[in-house]
Scaffold this active site. Structure first.
Site, PDB file in Angstrom:
ATOM      1  CB  SER A  29      -0.943  -0.035   1.212  1.00  0.00           C
ATOM      2  OG  SER A  29      -1.941   0.943   1.092  1.00  0.00           O
ATOM      3  CG  ASN A  30      -0.363   4.691  -1.399  1.00  0.00           C
ATOM      4  OD1 ASN A  30      -1.026   5.512  -0.779  1.00  0.00           O
ATOM      5  ND2 ASN A  30      -0.862   4.021  -2.442  1.00  0.00           N
ATOM      6  CG  HIS A  31       3.085   6.501   3.980  1.00  0.00           C
ATOM      7  ND1 HIS A  31       2.854   5.894   5.185  1.00  0.00           N
ATOM      8  CD2 HIS A  31       4.343   6.147   3.615  1.00  0.00           C
ATOM      9  CE1 HIS A  31       3.923   5.214   5.555  1.00  0.00           C
ATOM     10  NE2 HIS A  31       4.837   5.343   4.604  1.00  0.00           N
ATOM     11  CB  SER A  32      -2.951   7.899   0.039  1.00  0.00           C
ATOM     12  OG  SER A  32      -4.157   8.617  -0.047  1.00  0.00           O
ATOM     13  CB  ALA A  96      -2.495   7.349  -3.525  1.00  0.00           C
TER      14      ALA A  96
END
Ligand code: C5P
Length: 223
Positions: A29-32, A96
Protein backbone atom coordinates in the site's frame (compact mmCIF):
# COMPACT_ATOMS: atom_id res chain seq x y z
CA UNK A 1 -27.16 26.54 0.89
CA UNK A 2 -25.16 29.58 -0.17
CA UNK A 3 -23.25 27.42 -2.65
CA UNK A 4 -25.15 25.46 -5.26
CA UNK A 5 -23.00 25.51 -8.42
CA UNK A 6 -23.32 21.72 -8.62
CA UNK A 7 -26.95 21.28 -7.64
CA UNK A 8 -28.56 18.37 -9.47
CA UNK A 9 -25.15 17.08 -10.60
CA UNK A 10 -23.74 13.66 -9.77
CA UNK A 11 -20.12 13.48 -8.75
CA UNK A 12 -17.96 10.39 -8.20
CA UNK A 13 -14.68 10.82 -6.30
CA UNK A 14 -11.98 8.23 -5.57
CA UNK A 15 -9.90 8.74 -2.43
CA UNK A 16 -7.26 7.16 -0.23
CA UNK A 17 -4.77 4.40 -0.97
CA UNK A 18 -5.48 0.97 -2.36
CA UNK A 19 -4.34 -2.15 -0.54
CA UNK A 20 -3.04 -5.06 -2.62
CA UNK A 21 -2.91 -8.36 -0.70
CA UNK A 22 0.08 -10.71 -0.87
CA UNK A 23 -1.28 -13.39 1.43
CA UNK A 24 -3.98 -13.51 4.15
CA UNK A 25 -1.96 -11.24 6.48
CA UNK A 26 0.12 -8.93 4.24
CA UNK A 27 -0.41 -6.22 1.64
CA UNK A 28 1.30 -3.54 -0.47
CA UNK A 29 0.00 0.00 0.00
CA UNK A 30 1.09 3.65 0.39
CA UNK A 31 0.82 6.56 2.85
CA UNK A 32 -2.18 8.33 1.29
CA UNK A 33 -4.39 9.71 4.09
CA UNK A 34 -7.44 10.33 1.89
CA UNK A 35 -7.75 13.87 3.28
CA UNK A 36 -7.83 15.64 -0.10
CA UNK A 37 -10.43 13.28 -1.60
CA UNK A 38 -12.66 13.44 1.49
CA UNK A 39 -12.39 17.26 1.55
CA UNK A 40 -13.40 17.32 -2.14
CA UNK A 41 -16.39 15.06 -1.40
CA UNK A 42 -17.48 17.40 1.40
CA UNK A 43 -17.04 20.50 -0.79
CA UNK A 44 -18.93 18.93 -3.72
CA UNK A 45 -21.83 17.96 -1.43
CA UNK A 46 -21.84 21.50 0.00
CA UNK A 47 -21.96 22.79 -3.60
CA UNK A 48 -25.22 20.88 -4.07
CA UNK A 49 -23.98 17.74 -5.84
CA UNK A 50 -24.99 14.18 -5.04
CA UNK A 51 -21.68 12.57 -4.22
CA UNK A 52 -20.44 8.98 -4.32
CA UNK A 53 -17.07 8.55 -2.65
CA UNK A 54 -15.16 5.40 -3.59
CA UNK A 55 -12.65 5.05 -0.79
CA UNK A 56 -9.68 2.88 -0.02
CA UNK A 57 -8.92 2.16 3.67
CA UNK A 58 -8.51 5.46 5.59
CA UNK A 59 -9.19 6.74 9.11
CA UNK A 60 -11.60 9.54 8.23
CA UNK A 61 -15.30 10.10 8.91
CA UNK A 62 -17.56 10.12 5.82
CA UNK A 63 -18.81 13.72 5.27
CA UNK A 64 -22.55 14.34 5.71
CA UNK A 65 -24.78 13.65 2.67
CA UNK A 66 -22.01 11.65 0.96
CA UNK A 67 -22.52 8.02 -0.10
CA UNK A 68 -19.34 6.07 0.58
CA UNK A 69 -18.41 2.77 -1.06
CA UNK A 70 -15.47 1.18 0.74
CA UNK A 71 -12.97 -0.83 -1.27
CA UNK A 72 -9.50 -2.26 -0.78
CA UNK A 73 -7.85 -3.15 -4.07
CA UNK A 74 -7.45 -1.19 -7.33
CA UNK A 75 -9.62 -3.74 -9.12
CA UNK A 76 -12.39 -3.24 -6.54
CA UNK A 77 -11.99 0.53 -6.85
CA UNK A 78 -12.33 0.29 -10.64
CA UNK A 79 -15.49 -1.87 -10.39
CA UNK A 80 -17.12 0.43 -7.78
CA UNK A 81 -16.23 3.48 -9.91
CA UNK A 82 -17.61 2.03 -13.15
CA UNK A 83 -20.84 0.89 -11.44
CA UNK A 84 -23.32 3.57 -12.54
CA UNK A 85 -20.65 5.87 -14.04
CA UNK A 86 -22.84 6.65 -17.07
CA UNK A 87 -25.23 8.52 -14.74
CA UNK A 88 -22.37 10.62 -13.37
CA UNK A 89 -21.55 14.15 -14.59
CA UNK A 90 -18.17 14.70 -13.00
CA UNK A 91 -15.44 12.24 -11.97
CA UNK A 92 -12.54 13.29 -9.75
CA UNK A 93 -9.73 10.76 -9.21
CA UNK A 94 -7.96 11.71 -5.98
CA UNK A 95 -7.02 8.16 -4.94
CA UNK A 96 -3.39 7.01 -4.71
CA UNK A 97 -3.90 3.76 -6.57
CA UNK A 98 -1.13 1.16 -6.31
CA UNK A 99 0.50 0.92 -9.74
CA UNK A 100 1.14 -2.82 -9.33
CA UNK A 101 -0.35 -5.73 -7.38
CA UNK A 102 1.08 -9.18 -6.59
CA UNK A 103 0.58 -11.58 -9.53
CA UNK A 104 -1.13 -14.05 -7.20
CA UNK A 105 -2.46 -13.93 -3.63
CA UNK A 106 -1.04 -16.84 -1.62
CA UNK A 107 -3.77 -18.91 0.00
CA UNK A 108 -1.75 -19.28 3.21
CA UNK A 109 0.70 -17.03 5.02
CA UNK A 110 4.00 -16.97 3.10
CA UNK A 111 6.66 -18.59 5.31
CA UNK A 112 10.13 -17.21 5.88
CA UNK A 113 12.63 -19.36 3.98
CA UNK A 114 16.40 -19.76 4.28
CA UNK A 115 17.09 -17.48 1.26
CA UNK A 116 18.45 -13.96 1.94
CA UNK A 117 16.65 -12.49 -1.06
CA UNK A 118 13.02 -12.97 -1.85
CA UNK A 119 11.46 -11.79 -5.10
CA UNK A 120 7.91 -10.64 -5.58
CA UNK A 121 6.19 -10.75 -8.95
CA UNK A 122 3.86 -7.85 -9.62
CA UNK A 123 1.39 -7.09 -12.40
CA UNK A 124 0.17 -3.66 -13.47
CA UNK A 125 -3.16 -2.47 -12.06
CA UNK A 126 -5.85 -0.96 -14.29
CA UNK A 127 -5.67 2.83 -14.60
CA UNK A 128 -9.04 3.92 -13.20
CA UNK A 129 -9.03 7.55 -14.34
CA UNK A 130 -7.80 6.67 -17.83
CA UNK A 131 -10.48 3.96 -18.12
CA UNK A 132 -13.23 6.46 -17.22
CA UNK A 133 -11.80 9.18 -19.48
CA UNK A 134 -11.68 6.67 -22.35
CA UNK A 135 -15.34 5.62 -22.11
CA UNK A 136 -17.06 5.80 -25.48
CA UNK A 137 -20.51 6.44 -24.00
CA UNK A 138 -21.48 8.20 -20.81
CA UNK A 139 -18.03 9.67 -20.28
CA UNK A 140 -18.17 12.18 -17.39
CA UNK A 141 -16.07 15.36 -17.22
CA UNK A 142 -12.88 13.83 -15.82
CA UNK A 143 -10.35 15.34 -13.41
CA UNK A 144 -7.11 13.68 -12.27
CA UNK A 145 -4.34 14.47 -9.83
CA UNK A 146 -0.60 14.47 -10.48
CA UNK A 147 1.61 14.17 -7.40
CA UNK A 148 5.18 14.91 -8.48
CA UNK A 149 8.49 15.82 -6.88
CA UNK A 150 10.00 17.71 -9.86
CA UNK A 151 8.92 19.27 -13.19
CA UNK A 152 5.45 19.21 -11.67
CA UNK A 153 3.57 21.16 -14.37
CA UNK A 154 5.32 19.41 -17.29
CA UNK A 155 4.51 15.94 -15.94
CA UNK A 156 0.95 17.04 -15.15
CA UNK A 157 0.49 18.28 -18.72
CA UNK A 158 1.75 15.05 -20.25
CA UNK A 159 -0.57 13.06 -17.94
CA UNK A 160 -3.48 15.30 -18.93
CA UNK A 161 -2.89 14.40 -22.58
CA UNK A 162 -1.94 10.72 -22.14
CA UNK A 163 -4.94 9.90 -19.92
CA UNK A 164 -7.26 12.17 -21.98
CA UNK A 165 -8.38 14.15 -18.92
CA UNK A 166 -10.30 17.41 -18.96
CA UNK A 167 -8.35 18.84 -16.03
CA UNK A 168 -5.46 17.80 -13.82
CA UNK A 169 -4.54 19.02 -10.35
CA UNK A 170 -0.75 19.30 -10.14
CA UNK A 171 0.60 18.71 -6.64
CA UNK A 172 4.26 19.22 -5.66
CA UNK A 173 4.83 16.54 -3.02
CA UNK A 174 8.54 17.31 -2.55
CA UNK A 175 7.48 19.99 -0.02
CA UNK A 176 6.70 18.21 3.30
CA UNK A 177 4.36 21.06 4.31
CA UNK A 178 1.89 20.15 1.58
CA UNK A 179 2.46 16.46 0.92
CA UNK A 180 0.67 13.19 1.44
CA UNK A 181 -0.21 13.29 5.13
CA UNK A 182 -0.23 17.01 5.93
CA UNK A 183 -3.35 19.08 6.57
CA UNK A 184 -2.33 21.78 4.08
CA UNK A 185 -1.91 21.67 0.33
CA UNK A 186 -1.08 24.00 -2.58
CA UNK A 187 -1.80 23.02 -6.18
CA UNK A 188 -1.97 24.21 -9.77
CA UNK A 189 -5.07 23.38 -11.78
CA UNK A 190 -3.97 22.59 -15.34
CA UNK A 191 -6.21 22.47 -18.42
CA UNK A 192 -5.37 22.32 -22.13
CA UNK A 193 -5.81 26.12 -22.22
CA UNK A 194 -3.92 27.27 -19.15
CA UNK A 195 -3.08 27.10 -15.48
CA UNK A 196 -4.51 28.44 -12.23
CA UNK A 197 -2.36 28.45 -9.09
CA UNK A 198 -4.09 27.86 -5.76
CA UNK A 199 -1.69 28.84 -2.95
CA UNK A 200 -1.09 26.96 0.31
CA UNK A 201 -4.09 26.63 2.60
CA UNK A 202 -5.95 23.87 4.48
CA UNK A 203 -7.04 20.90 2.36
CA UNK A 204 -10.63 21.75 3.37
CA UNK A 205 -10.36 25.33 2.10
CA UNK A 206 -8.43 24.26 -0.99
CA UNK A 207 -11.10 21.67 -1.79
CA UNK A 208 -13.77 24.39 -1.80
CA UNK A 209 -11.70 26.48 -4.23
CA UNK A 210 -10.99 23.45 -6.42
CA UNK A 211 -14.67 22.44 -6.58
CA UNK A 212 -15.57 26.02 -7.52
CA UNK A 213 -12.93 26.06 -10.32
CA UNK A 214 -13.70 22.54 -11.54
CA UNK A 215 -17.43 23.36 -11.62
CA UNK A 216 -16.74 26.45 -13.78
CA UNK A 217 -14.71 24.39 -16.29
CA UNK A 218 -17.33 21.62 -16.27
CA UNK A 219 -20.27 24.02 -16.78
CA UNK A 220 -18.40 25.77 -19.61
CA UNK A 221 -17.82 22.39 -21.31
CA UNK A 222 -21.56 21.61 -21.28
CA UNK A 223 -22.78 25.02 -22.48
O1 C5P B 1 -0.01 8.08 -13.36
P1 C5P B 1 -0.27 8.59 -11.99
O2 C5P B 1 -0.53 7.49 -10.98
O3 C5P B 1 0.72 9.57 -11.46
O4 C5P B 1 -1.63 9.41 -12.16
C1 C5P B 1 -2.29 9.97 -11.06
C2 C5P B 1 -3.74 10.11 -11.39
O5 C5P B 1 -4.26 8.92 -11.95
C3 C5P B 1 -4.58 10.34 -10.14
O6 C5P B 1 -5.73 11.07 -10.51
C4 C5P B 1 -4.93 8.92 -9.73
O7 C5P B 1 -6.09 8.87 -8.91
C5 C5P B 1 -5.16 8.28 -11.07
N1 C5P B 1 -4.89 6.84 -11.14
C6 C5P B 1 -5.92 5.92 -11.31
N2 C5P B 1 -5.65 4.58 -11.43
C7 C5P B 1 -4.37 4.14 -11.38
C8 C5P B 1 -3.30 5.05 -11.21
C9 C5P B 1 -3.60 6.38 -11.09
O8 C5P B 1 -7.09 6.34 -11.35
N3 C5P B 1 -4.14 2.84 -11.49
Amino acid sequence: FEHTVLSGKRVVITAGPTREPLDPVRYISNHSSGKMGYALAEAAADAGASVKLVSGPVMLPVPPRVECVQVETAEEMLAATLDGIEACDLFIAAAAVADYRPVAIAEHKIKKGSEEIMELRLVKNPDIVATVAGLETGRPFTVGFAAETRDVIDYARSKLARKRLDLIVANDVSNPEIGFNSDDNAVTLVSAEGETGLPQTSKRQLARQLIEQIAQHYLKSTS
